[in-house]
Design a protein around this motif. Structure first.
Motif, short mmCIF file in Angstrom:
data_model
loop_
_atom_site.label_atom_id
_atom_site.label_comp_id
_atom_site.label_asym_id
_atom_site.label_seq_id
_atom_site.Cartn_x
_atom_site.Cartn_y
_atom_site.Cartn_z
N ALA B 408 0.82 -1.21 0.00
CA ALA B 408 0.00 0.00 0.00
C ALA B 408 0.86 1.27 0.00
CB ALA B 408 -0.93 -0.01 1.21
N ASP B 413 -2.47 4.46 -4.87
CA ASP B 413 -3.73 4.59 -5.61
C ASP B 413 -4.42 3.26 -5.88
OD1 ASP B 413 -3.27 7.31 -5.70
OD2 ASP B 413 -2.04 7.11 -7.51
N ARG B 414 -3.90 2.19 -5.34
CA ARG B 414 -4.49 0.88 -5.58
C ARG B 414 -5.02 0.29 -4.28
NH1 ARG B 414 -0.22 -2.34 -9.40
NH2 ARG B 414 -1.98 -3.81 -9.38
N LYS B 415 -6.15 -0.39 -4.38
CA LYS B 415 -6.71 -1.06 -3.20
C LYS B 415 -5.89 -2.30 -2.89
CE LYS B 415 -10.02 -1.23 -0.12
NZ LYS B 415 -10.46 -0.01 0.61
N GLN B 435 -0.69 0.61 9.39
CA GLN B 435 -1.73 0.93 8.41
C GLN B 435 -2.60 2.08 8.89
OE1 GLN B 435 -3.91 -2.66 7.42
NE2 GLN B 435 -2.06 -3.79 6.86
N ASN B 439 -2.62 5.74 7.31
CA ASN B 439 -3.91 5.72 6.62
C ASN B 439 -3.82 4.99 5.28
OD1 ASN B 439 -6.66 6.21 6.37
ND2 ASN B 439 -6.34 8.11 5.22
N ASP B 441 -4.58 2.19 2.40
CA ASP B 441 -5.86 1.69 1.86
C ASP B 441 -5.84 0.16 1.78
OD1 ASP B 441 -8.39 1.81 0.90
OD2 ASP B 441 -7.83 2.35 -1.15
N ARG B 513 -14.70 1.84 0.95
CA ARG B 513 -14.13 2.98 1.66
C ARG B 513 -12.62 3.02 1.44
NH1 ARG B 513 -14.62 2.38 7.88
NH2 ARG B 513 -12.47 3.07 7.79
N ARG B 514 -12.02 4.13 1.74
CA ARG B 514 -10.56 4.22 1.71
C ARG B 514 -10.02 4.14 3.13
NH1 ARG B 514 -7.23 5.47 -2.39
NH2 ARG B 514 -5.72 6.24 -0.88
N GLY B 515 -8.81 3.63 3.25
CA GLY B 515 -8.20 3.54 4.57
C GLY B 515 -8.28 2.12 5.09
#
Lengths: 523, 523
Positions: B408, B413-415, B435, B439, B441, B513-515
């Protein structure tokens, strides 16, 4: 040294090893096994007398074996999986090496004939083991493995005590032809060298400032009593090494201080010293080097006599010294009153120490990984009820929770109190689960300063000039760790104490019950 | 290879090293520093371009460096404290060694002149490092350290890629006279041996059952495309090694299966094979040996040609093969429909795989430490949106959460989706905190079977006959781990899914969601 098979028609290597361990007094295995150890695990069901304690992480297993060995004065075994499993256990084996704890460290490996294929888990296990081990051997086959196990026990018990790593290829465990072996005799400890004894006696009788610098066995009641008599007669002082495996202390026992960790403070207490007599430990050196400061902390004109290194007969050396200086009986020692719990102030080093001194139950075992918070714990707790104090010996943080786990397994009738820095506790918090699983009587007290507080001091000590990024690397408050959640996640009940009243009442709760409990004290 | 000091009047070794790292493309440091690294930490504030990511445990740092390196295709650095810190990072460095990930592994040590005093943290760092490192060096002084750092970067990047361990005595960091160095050229990968090429082409053209056995770089789009064309032309089959650092896969890409982990299943898929051509990996051998079963899993009469070992130019070897067999254009590949989410059944391997296949977002990175639960994840997920799949390469469990963390950081920019077995996750769950702090993802999906499920199979596989004690060593349900509490303790939001509906809806929440987020799926 093998003996007859005692009625077992046939036995695989694993079973012969387990029977040899039990016969040799190894009654507890702290395990985190994998495939290569499955026959060892299966053999545990066919042999009585071995208690298996499962750990979620190998650092928990090796730290527990250290805590067990310090209290039981005999080795537990570990059971680890291949080189990486040993790697995970290495940091606490390093601590065990420094505390000179006997441990039979069993590491499974691929079957001997499989190694040539370099399968993914293949690694140089002996290479990884050597830096922390007093003895390393890879057993070659199932007919030999019990004998190797017996020799591992002897090696672990050979003075000053250490980690004996026995590597167990899978086919030595599953192969047949095993036969139980007996443990060879362990060599006697050597007596102190007479020439050095003469020098030490002269130093003590010189009337010049002289310090008995003590570690290891000298810090139990008998050794401390001898040292106290020697000092009373000669005017010498006594002091313990900074970090020690086990000190018997508390009300009615000889109060001994430790060499301070900060180099400037250590230099200050050693200032003016003309003679240093060392028994059961290494020289007083800085934990780290700092620019422009010495490594060896005694004054340049101080003579140093290593009378009995850790592997020698330390108690005999003290007895000979006492006799040579014609030490009298134990001097009268002023009684120190046990303090009451503090009623005002913040939760800080002073109020924590006072609370521990007031409430620690008789015969408790204190496992101290309090790091910065704990540096001044000794003076107030000399008056606590009699207890053992176990410290972080090798500087490798992440020992406290596992060590408390192992001490509680060794001494089920004694309360274990783990005084634990938060940053250090986060390395091996998984050991809380083992405390829950085994219902061990451990109270863990987390000192949550939410930083690597020690490193703030160290940054200054080495003359580094910290900026934002550097300070950020020492901070654990973004996000704050929630120790109560962590403990519950591992099955241990917990409470958070945000002020002194809550801390004192939490300590009463934790000490008043049996079984694992955790207090997160917000500093 | 040093160059002028670029306007810095004077510079200590630490600063010259950090500037050299940044100049050499090392832009991220995964750190767990101690006293001996304080000057390195302080230098980070004086140099732009280095992102520092703090880890609570060294296994988190080294596993993150592995995940980062796999995705960024260049090394991150670590920053570890002395031998014990390296020990804590060793297991994931073992995995990195097996994934051939470039890592500049920096380990602080005592000042050179302090080592002779054997202070508590002193240990044989080179000895601990060697089994996992392609390159090990202890820097001798502050004028040399930047050059050593530059050579470490080159060593890490030298094919096939590996761990370069640079040991940094404290005085090499704080001493003056440092000068930035440039990274030496990295040797070109060797081309395949022409004689072996000839043998491989003959095998492929023989019309007999032939398998292209692939790993490493061949499992990216270009390599897989070449392999597919070769197989279409010759009738050979292709298969990936059991565990691989990174596979580019999903809808529109070449679907490749992995050699099964269970030995019997692997023998079955290789049955009847006459020729094996190996590119970018090692031989198909058992992960472990089992009594009465072979280590090498190809049939006895199968020829094996190692055409391009991992350090060779694997893509060129495939190109040469394609040309030699006169491979045509990419064959038509039947489209596979992406499945819908499952609506009935329990949470099990099949429904998890179907859910992942249905919901995985475009360009996701899957970090797979699902162990037993994940063995059959490949067939259903060939139809998922295009993604990268990163697996546990060295068999040393505790990689997943750190690897996801590092991936990450490399690809903000990638999940990142971490498919995580519970037993394995407990080795290094501290990486969840990193993580949260950064923050990142990352969606972590814990498969809570509450056991070392793999070992239940292994017990049978090695022919061990388990009793109560043995089975107890494989069980994690007394007490059950509460992953939601653990995650919250580390600052990561989490939910528990007890049935399939809750799991699917949890996956939608976590992916939407992000994060960082965690789902504990009760199996």
């Amino acid at each position: 040294m093998s003996r007859a098979n005692e009625g077992h028609d046939t036995m695989n290597g694993a079973e012969s090893l387990v029977r040899t361990l039990v016969g040799g007094g190894v009654e507890v295995a702290f395990t985190n096994p994998g495939t290569s150890e499955m026959h060892f695990v299966a053999a545990l069901d066919r042999v009585d007398g071995m208690r298996c304690v499962l750990c979620l992480f190998e650092g928990g297993a090796t730290g527990a074996a250290d805590g067990y060995g310090r209290m039981a004065e005999k080795p537990a075994s570990t059971l680890l999986h291949c080189g990486p499993g040993l790697g995970n256990g290495l940091a606490n084996l390093h601590n065990a090496r420094r505390s000179r704890t006997p441990i039979v460290n069993i590491v499974g490996d691929h079957a001997t004939y499989h190694l040539q294929y370099d399968a993914p888990l293949t690694s140089d296990i002996e290479g990884i083991a050597r830096p922390v081990s007093a003895w390393v051997r890879t057993s070659p086959d199932s007919r030999r493995v019990a004998q190797d196990g017996a020799e591992a026990i002897a090696a672990a018990r050979t003075a000053p005590g250490g980690v004996a790593t026995l590597i167990l290829p899978a086919d030595t465990a599953w192969g047949e032809g095993g036969a139980v072996a007996t443990v060879p005799a362990v060599p006697e400890r050597e007596k102190a060298d007479p020439d050095r004894m003469k020098v030490a006696v002269e130093a003590l009788m010189s009337g010049e400032p002289t310090l008995l610098f003590l570690g290891d066995r000298t810090l139990r009641e008998e050794g401390l009593g001898l040292a106290e008599r020697i000092c009373a007669k000669t005017g010498a002082k006594m002091m313990a090494q900074t970090s020690n495996a086990r000190i018997e202390r508390g009300a009615g026992r000889v109060p001994i201080e430790r060499l301070p960790y900060p180099v400037d403070a250590a230099i200050a207490v050693l200032k003016g010293l003309k003679h240093l007599v060392v028994i059961g430990t290494t020289l007083p050196v800085g934990f780290f080097a700092y620019p422009g400061k010495p490594s060896l902390l005694t004054p340049p004109d101080c003579t140093i006599t290593v009378l009995a290194p850790p592997e020698a007969d330390q108690i005999d050396a003290l007895r000979q010294l006492a006799e040579a200086v014609k030490a009298g009986p134990a001097p009268a020692r002023p009684a120190i009153a046990r303090p009451d719990v503090p009623t005002r102030g913040a939760i800080d080093s002073a109020t924590i120490a006072q609370t521990v001194a007031a409430l620690l139950p008789e015969n408790a075992i204190v496992c101290d990984e309090a790091v910065t918070t704990g540096r001044s714990f000794f003076p107030p707790t000399h008056a606590a009820r009699p207890h053992d104090w176990l410290a972080l010996t090798g500087g490798s943080i992440g020992l406290g929770i596992p060590m408390a786990t192992g001490a509680a397994v060794a001494c089920p009738d004694r309360k274990v109190v783990n005084l634990q820095a938060d940053g250090s506790g986060l390395y091996t918090a998984q050991a809380l689960w083992t405390q829950a699983r085994e219902n061990l009587d451990v109270l863990t007290v987390i000192f949550a300063n939410r930083s690597y507080a020690i490193l703030r001091g160290e940054l200054a000590g080495v003359g580094a000039n910290p900026g934002r990024k550097a300070l950020d690397m020492l901070s654990l408050d973004n996000p704050a760790i929630d120790w109560v959640s962590l403990a519950r996640g591992f099955g241990v009940e917990a409470l958070q104490a945000a002020d002194l009243d809550a801390f004192v009442s939490g300590m009463r709760i934790g000490l008043g019950r049996r079984g694992p409990f955790l207090i997160e004290a917000l500093l």
